[in-house]
Design a protein around this motif. Structure first.
Motif, PDB file in Angstrom:
ATOM      1  N   SER A  36      -5.383 -14.477  -6.213  1.00  0.00           N
ATOM      2  CA  SER A  36      -5.765 -15.583  -5.329  1.00  0.00           C
ATOM      3  C   SER A  36      -4.797 -16.721  -5.427  1.00  0.00           C
ATOM      4  N   GLU A  37      -4.165 -16.850  -6.612  1.00  0.00           N
ATOM      5  CA  GLU A  37      -3.221 -17.946  -6.761  1.00  0.00           C
ATOM      6  C   GLU A  37      -1.904 -17.629  -6.079  1.00  0.00           C
ATOM      7  N   GLU A  38      -1.470 -16.321  -6.127  1.00  0.00           N
ATOM      8  CA  GLU A  38      -0.210 -15.950  -5.519  1.00  0.00           C
ATOM      9  C   GLU A  38      -0.449 -15.243  -4.197  1.00  0.00           C
ATOM     10  N   CYS A  39       0.517 -15.329  -3.337  1.00  0.00           N
ATOM     11  CA  CYS A  39       0.427 -14.705  -2.014  1.00  0.00           C
ATOM     12  C   CYS A  39       0.559 -13.190  -2.165  1.00  0.00           C
ATOM     13  N   PRO A  40      -0.268 -12.381  -1.540  1.00  0.00           N
ATOM     14  CA  PRO A  40      -0.180 -10.919  -1.673  1.00  0.00           C
ATOM     15  C   PRO A  40       1.158 -10.376  -1.192  1.00  0.00           C
ATOM     16  N   PHE A  41       1.671 -10.957  -0.166  1.00  0.00           N
ATOM     17  CA  PHE A  41       2.958 -10.452   0.337  1.00  0.00           C
ATOM     18  C   PHE A  41       4.075 -10.707  -0.675  1.00  0.00           C
ATOM     19  N   ARG A  42       4.010 -11.802  -1.404  1.00  0.00           N
ATOM     20  CA  ARG A  42       5.038 -12.079  -2.413  1.00  0.00           C
ATOM     21  C   ARG A  42       4.897 -11.105  -3.602  1.00  0.00           C
ATOM     22  N   LEU A  43       3.623 -10.831  -3.976  1.00  0.00           N
ATOM     23  CA  LEU A  43       3.413  -9.870  -5.058  1.00  0.00           C
ATOM     24  C   LEU A  43       3.922  -8.483  -4.664  1.00  0.00           C
ATOM     25  N   MET A  44       3.686  -8.125  -3.400  1.00  0.00           N
ATOM     26  CA  MET A  44       4.173  -6.817  -2.948  1.00  0.00           C
ATOM     27  C   MET A  44       5.694  -6.781  -2.959  1.00  0.00           C
ATOM     28  N   ARG A  45       6.323  -7.861  -2.573  1.00  0.00           N
ATOM     29  CA  ARG A  45       7.782  -7.884  -2.584  1.00  0.00           C
ATOM     30  C   ARG A  45       8.303  -7.790  -4.036  1.00  0.00           C
ATOM     31  N   LEU A  71      12.986   7.922 -20.479  1.00  0.00           N
ATOM     32  CA  LEU A  71      12.436   8.070 -19.116  1.00  0.00           C
ATOM     33  C   LEU A  71      10.924   7.912 -19.086  1.00  0.00           C
ATOM     34  N   ARG A  72      10.268   8.299 -20.144  1.00  0.00           N
ATOM     35  CA  ARG A  72       8.804   8.196 -20.159  1.00  0.00           C
ATOM     36  C   ARG A  72       8.334   6.755 -19.989  1.00  0.00           C
ATOM     37  N   GLU A  73       8.956   5.915 -20.699  1.00  0.00           N
ATOM     38  CA  GLU A  73       8.533   4.512 -20.620  1.00  0.00           C
ATOM     39  C   GLU A  73       8.790   3.971 -19.217  1.00  0.00           C
ATOM     40  N   LEU A  74       9.923   4.351 -18.602  1.00  0.00           N
ATOM     41  CA  LEU A  74      10.237   3.863 -17.257  1.00  0.00           C
ATOM     42  C   LEU A  74       9.266   4.430 -16.232  1.00  0.00           C
ATOM     43  N   ILE A  75       8.861   5.726 -16.506  1.00  0.00           N
ATOM     44  CA  ILE A  75       7.901   6.325 -15.553  1.00  0.00           C
ATOM     45  C   ILE A  75       6.578   5.598 -15.639  1.00  0.00           C
ATOM     46  N   SER A  76       6.158   5.257 -16.870  1.00  0.00           N
ATOM     47  CA  SER A  76       4.889   4.531 -17.029  1.00  0.00           C
ATOM     48  C   SER A  76       4.950   3.175 -16.292  1.00  0.00           C
ATOM     49  N   GLN A  77       6.058   2.522 -16.451  1.00  0.00           N
ATOM     50  CA  GLN A  77       6.183   1.205 -15.780  1.00  0.00           C
ATOM     51  C   GLN A  77       6.174   1.349 -14.234  1.00  0.00           C
ATOM     52  N   MET A  78       6.806   2.442 -13.744  1.00  0.00           N
ATOM     53  CA  MET A  78       6.849   2.629 -12.291  1.00  0.00           C
ATOM     54  C   MET A  78       5.455   2.948 -11.744  1.00  0.00           C
ATOM     55  N   LEU A  79       4.693   3.777 -12.533  1.00  0.00           N
ATOM     56  CA  LEU A  79       3.322   4.084 -12.106  1.00  0.00           C
ATOM     57  C   LEU A  79       2.462   2.830 -12.070  1.00  0.00           C
ATOM     58  N   LEU A  80       2.659   1.992 -13.073  1.00  0.00           N
ATOM     59  CA  LEU A  80       1.907   0.726 -13.073  1.00  0.00           C
ATOM     60  C   LEU A  80       2.236  -0.109 -11.814  1.00  0.00           C
ATOM     61  N   GLN A  81       3.468  -0.044 -11.454  1.00  0.00           N
ATOM     62  CA  GLN A  81       3.842  -0.823 -10.239  1.00  0.00           C
ATOM     63  C   GLN A  81       3.212  -0.233  -8.959  1.00  0.00           C
ATOM     64  N   PHE A  82       3.108   1.112  -8.915  1.00  0.00           N
ATOM     65  CA  PHE A  82       2.433   1.730  -7.767  1.00  0.00           C
ATOM     66  C   PHE A  82       0.973   1.336  -7.714  1.00  0.00           C
ATOM     67  N   ILE A  83       0.365   1.295  -8.923  1.00  0.00           N
ATOM     68  CA  ILE A  83      -1.045   0.871  -8.969  1.00  0.00           C
ATOM     69  C   ILE A  83      -1.171  -0.567  -8.451  1.00  0.00           C
ATOM     70  N   ASN A  84      -0.239  -1.408  -8.862  1.00  0.00           N
ATOM     71  CA  ASN A  84      -0.256  -2.801  -8.379  1.00  0.00           C
ATOM     72  C   ASN A  84      -0.100  -2.850  -6.847  1.00  0.00           C
ATOM     73  N   LEU A  85       0.761  -1.951  -6.346  1.00  0.00           N
ATOM     74  CA  LEU A  85       0.938  -1.926  -4.882  1.00  0.00           C
ATOM     75  C   LEU A  85      -0.357  -1.561  -4.167  1.00  0.00           C
ATOM     76  N   ARG A  86      -1.070  -0.570  -4.703  1.00  0.00           N
ATOM     77  CA  ARG A  86      -2.333  -0.190  -4.080  1.00  0.00           C
ATOM     78  C   ARG A  86      -3.348  -1.320  -4.148  1.00  0.00           C
ATOM     79  N   GLN A  87      -3.375  -2.015  -5.309  1.00  0.00           N
ATOM     80  CA  GLN A  87      -4.305  -3.125  -5.451  1.00  0.00           C
ATOM     81  C   GLN A  87      -3.965  -4.245  -4.475  1.00  0.00           C
ATOM     82  N   ILE A  88      -2.656  -4.484  -4.357  1.00  0.00           N
ATOM     83  CA  ILE A  88      -2.251  -5.558  -3.413  1.00  0.00           C
ATOM     84  C   ILE A  88      -2.582  -5.155  -1.968  1.00  0.00           C
ATOM     85  N   ASN A  89      -2.347  -3.892  -1.648  1.00  0.00           N
ATOM     86  CA  ASN A  89      -2.651  -3.401  -0.302  1.00  0.00           C
ATOM     87  C   ASN A  89      -4.144  -3.529  -0.011  1.00  0.00           C
ATOM     88  N   ARG A  90      -4.958  -3.194  -1.014  1.00  0.00           N
ATOM     89  CA  ARG A  90      -6.395  -3.303  -0.841  1.00  0.00           C
ATOM     90  C   ARG A  90      -6.808  -4.756  -0.619  1.00  0.00           C
TER      91      ARG A  90
END
Length: 487
Positions: A36-45, A71-90
Motif C-alpha cells: 500500500s505504501e509503494e506503487c504496484p507498478f513500481r514493485l513490478m518493475r 545456481l540453486r540459490e539464484l533459482i530460489s531468488q528467481m522463484l521468490l521474484q515470480f511469487i512477488n510478481l503474482r502477488q503484485i498482479n493480484r
C-alpha cells in the motif's frame, strides 16, 4: 509452509530441494502495508529488473563453468521474484475491481443528476418558447382607440372606476378603460340604430314628397295654359320671360351683352321694344359644353390621349387658307331678335316698325345685324350709315381682317352686316385704325377728308357713351318713319 523446488542436474537427473521462505519475504504479515505504501507498478518493475539480473548471473555461471551449488540459490531468488510478481498482479487486479465497483457506485448519482439536468433543460426550453410566444403575441388592445386616462377618470362612472379586476394596477386600469369603452360603444350602437330608424322614416317622407313634387309639373301645365290669356290681357309675360332668361344663359358673351342692355333699357325707361331669342337650344348647349371643356383644358388632354394612340391619326390644323367661306361665316345657334315699335302709338301691334336680327360669327368674333325676313329691299338702307362712314361692308376691326385677309368682304348679297355700332353695343370695343388726335393734327390733309374724319369721330362719340342704346333706337325709329312716310 516449506516450499519444494526442482532443480535440473547436468546429468539429466532431477533433484528436489526444500526451501523454507520466510512469511515476510513471500508477502505475508506486513506485505499489505508495504504494497500500500509503494506503487504496484513500481514493485513490478523492480521485480522484473531483479529477475533479469538473476538470469544474467545464471548465464554467466554456466558459461564460466562455476559450481552448480551457486545456481540453486539464484533459482530460489528467481522463484521468490515470480511469487512477488503474482502477488503484485493480484493486488493490481483487486485494485481494478475496487475501482470498477467505485465507478459503478459513482455512476448511479451521476446518471440521476444527468437526468435531472436533461429535465431542467427541457423545462428551460419550454419556458423560453412560452416567453417568446408571450412577447410576440399581438393583442387587440393597441388597435382599440381608447380615451385618454384624464377623460376616463373624468367621464367614467363610479361603478367602473371603483371595481377591482386585477391585482396589478396597470392591468386593472387597462381593464377598466376597456369596460368603459365597451359601454360607450354599446350606447353608440343603440344611438346608431335609433338614427338609422329616423333616417329610414325621413327617407320615406322625402320619397313621398318627391313623388308629389314630380307630379306638380303635369298639374301645373293646365294651370299655365289657362293663365296665358290672363297674362296676355294684363300684359304680364311671366312664362315667356322665364323661358327667355333660360335661353339667354346659353348666349355667347357679345349677344348676352346686347340682350342685357336692351332688356335693361326696356325695364328702366319703358322703351317700346320687344326681345326674342331664336335658334336651336340643343346645339347651343353642346357648343357651351365644348367651350367649357376647352377653357378648363380637359379637351386638350383628350386630344393628347388620342394623339398617343397608334391607331389614331392626329387632327389636321386648319389655317386660314383652308377655311372656306361657309366655315368663316358660321353663326352661333342662338340669335337675338329686336322688335322696335313706335313710341307714339298706344297699340303695339299696329305700331311695329322694324325687326332686327343680331347674329354672332364665332370665327371672326363679330356681331352682324340685319332685317328679319328681308329680301335685300329698300328697308336694308335703314341700317346703312346709321352712323357716319359705317356701311357694314368691311370688317370692323383689324384682328378679323388679319384672319380672313382682304379678299372676303360683306357685299350686297348678305343681309346681315357687321356694323361698328353693333360691335360697340355688344361690348366688342376696339381702337380705330388711325388715332383721332393724329387726324386733327395733320395739316397737309385735304379739307374734305379732314371733315369726313371729324364727322366719323363725332358720329361715334355718342355711341361710346352710356346712352348708346337710346341713341341707336332713336335713329332707327327716325329712319324707319321717314322711309314709311316716303313710301
Amino acid at each position: 509452509m516449506p516450499l519444494r523446488l526442482r532443480t535440473i542436474e547436468d546429468g539429466g537427473g532431477m533433484e528436489d530441494v526444500e526451501m523454507v521462505v520466510p512469511t515476510a519475504e513471500i508477502g505475508g504479515g506486513d506485505s499489505k502495508s508495504s504494497s500500500s505504501e509503494e506503487c504496484p507498478f513500481r514493485l513490478m518493475r523492480d521485480a522484473k529488473a531483479s529477475i533479469e539480473s538473476i538470469l544474467a548471473e545464471m548465464l554467466s555461471i554456466k558459461r564460466h563453468g562455476k559450481p552448480k551449488s551457486l545456481l540453486r540459490e539464484l533459482i530460489s531468488q528467481m522463484l521468490l521474484q515470480f511469487i512477488n510478481l503474482r502477488q503484485i498482479n493480484r493486488s493490481i487486479l483487486v485494485e481494478e475491481e475496487r475501482v470498477k465497483s467505485e465507478t459503478e457506485n459513482a455512476k448511479v448519482p451521476l446518471e440521476s443528476l444527468a437526468l435531472q439536468l436533461h429535465n431542467l433543460m427541457y423545462e428551460k426550453s419550454h419556458y423560453v418558447k412560452a416567453i417568446k410566444a408571450c412577447k410576440e403575441l399581438t393583442s387587440k388592445y393597441p388597435d382599440i382607440e381608447l380615451v385618454s386616462e384624464e377623460e376616463f377618470f373624468h367621464d367614467a362612472p363610479e361603478e367602473v372606476k371603483g371595481s377591482v379586476l386585477s391585482n396589478h394596477s396597470a392591468h386593472d386600469l387597462m381593464l377598466k378603460r376597456l369596460n368603459f369603452e365597451l359601454s360607450q360603444r354599446k350606447e353608440l350602437c343603440k344611438l346608431h340604430e335609433k338614427l338609422e330608424q329616423k333616417k329610414k322614416t325621413l327617407s320615406e317622407t322625402i320619397a313621398e314628397r318627391k313623388k308629389f313634387l314630380s307630379t306638380l309639373p303635369s298639374n301645373f301645365k293646365p294651370l299655365k295654359k289657362a293663365s296665358l290669356p290672363v297674362q296676355n290681357q294684363l300684359g304680364v309675360e311671366h312664362t315667356k320671360k322665364i323661358k327667355r332668361h333660360h335661353s339667354a344663359e346659353l348666349l355667347p358673351q357679345p349677344l348676352y351683352v346686347i340682350f342685357s342692355q336692351l332688356s335693361a333699357q326696356k325695364e328702366a325707361f319703358g322703351e317700346a321694344i320687344d326681345l326674342e331669342i331664336i335658334g336651336n337650344v340643343k346645339d347651343a348647349q353642346a357648343l357651351a359644353h365644348h367651350q367649357a371643356l376647352k377653357e378648363t383644358g380637359l379637351e386638350d388632354d383628350e386630344h393628347d390621349e388620342d394623339a398617343q394612340r397608334p391607331d389614331k391619326r392626329p387632327r389636321r390644323v386648319q389655317d386660314k387658307e383652308s377655311l372656306d367661306q361657309a366655315e368663316l361665316f358660321k353663326v352661333h345657334p342662338l340669335q337675338v331678335v329686336l322688335h322696335v315699335y313706335d313710341n307714339e302709338v298706344s297699340e303695339l301691334k299696329s305700331a311695329k316698325l322694324i325687326a332686327l336680327k343680331f347674329q354672332y360669327i364665332v370665327q371672326l368674333n363679330i356681331i352682324c345685324v340685319g332685317m328679319e325676313e328681308s329680301n335685300n329691299g329698300p328697308e336694308n338702307d335703314i341700317l346703312c350709315n346709321l352712323f357716319p362712314n359705317d356701311t357694314g361692308c368691311e370688317l370692323p376691326h383689324q384682328s378679323a381682317k388679319l384672319f380672313v385677309g382682304d379678299s372676303i368682304m360683306f357685299n350686297g348679297e348678305r343681309t346681315s352686316r357687321p356694323y361698328k355700332w353693333a360691335q360697340h353695343l355688344a361690348g366688342i370695343d376696339f381702337l380705330p385704325e388711325v388715332s383721332p388726335l393724329l387726324l386733327t393734327s395733320h395739316e397737309t390733309q385735304d379739307n374734305n377728308d379732314a371733315a369726313k374724319d371729324e364727322d366719323a369721330v363725332s358720329g361715334f362719340s355718342p355711341n361710346r357713351q352710356h346712352i348708346r342704346v337710346h341713341t341707336i333706337l332713336q335713329r332707327i325709329r327716325t329712319r324707319r318713319k321717314a322711309q314709311l312716310a316716303l313710301s
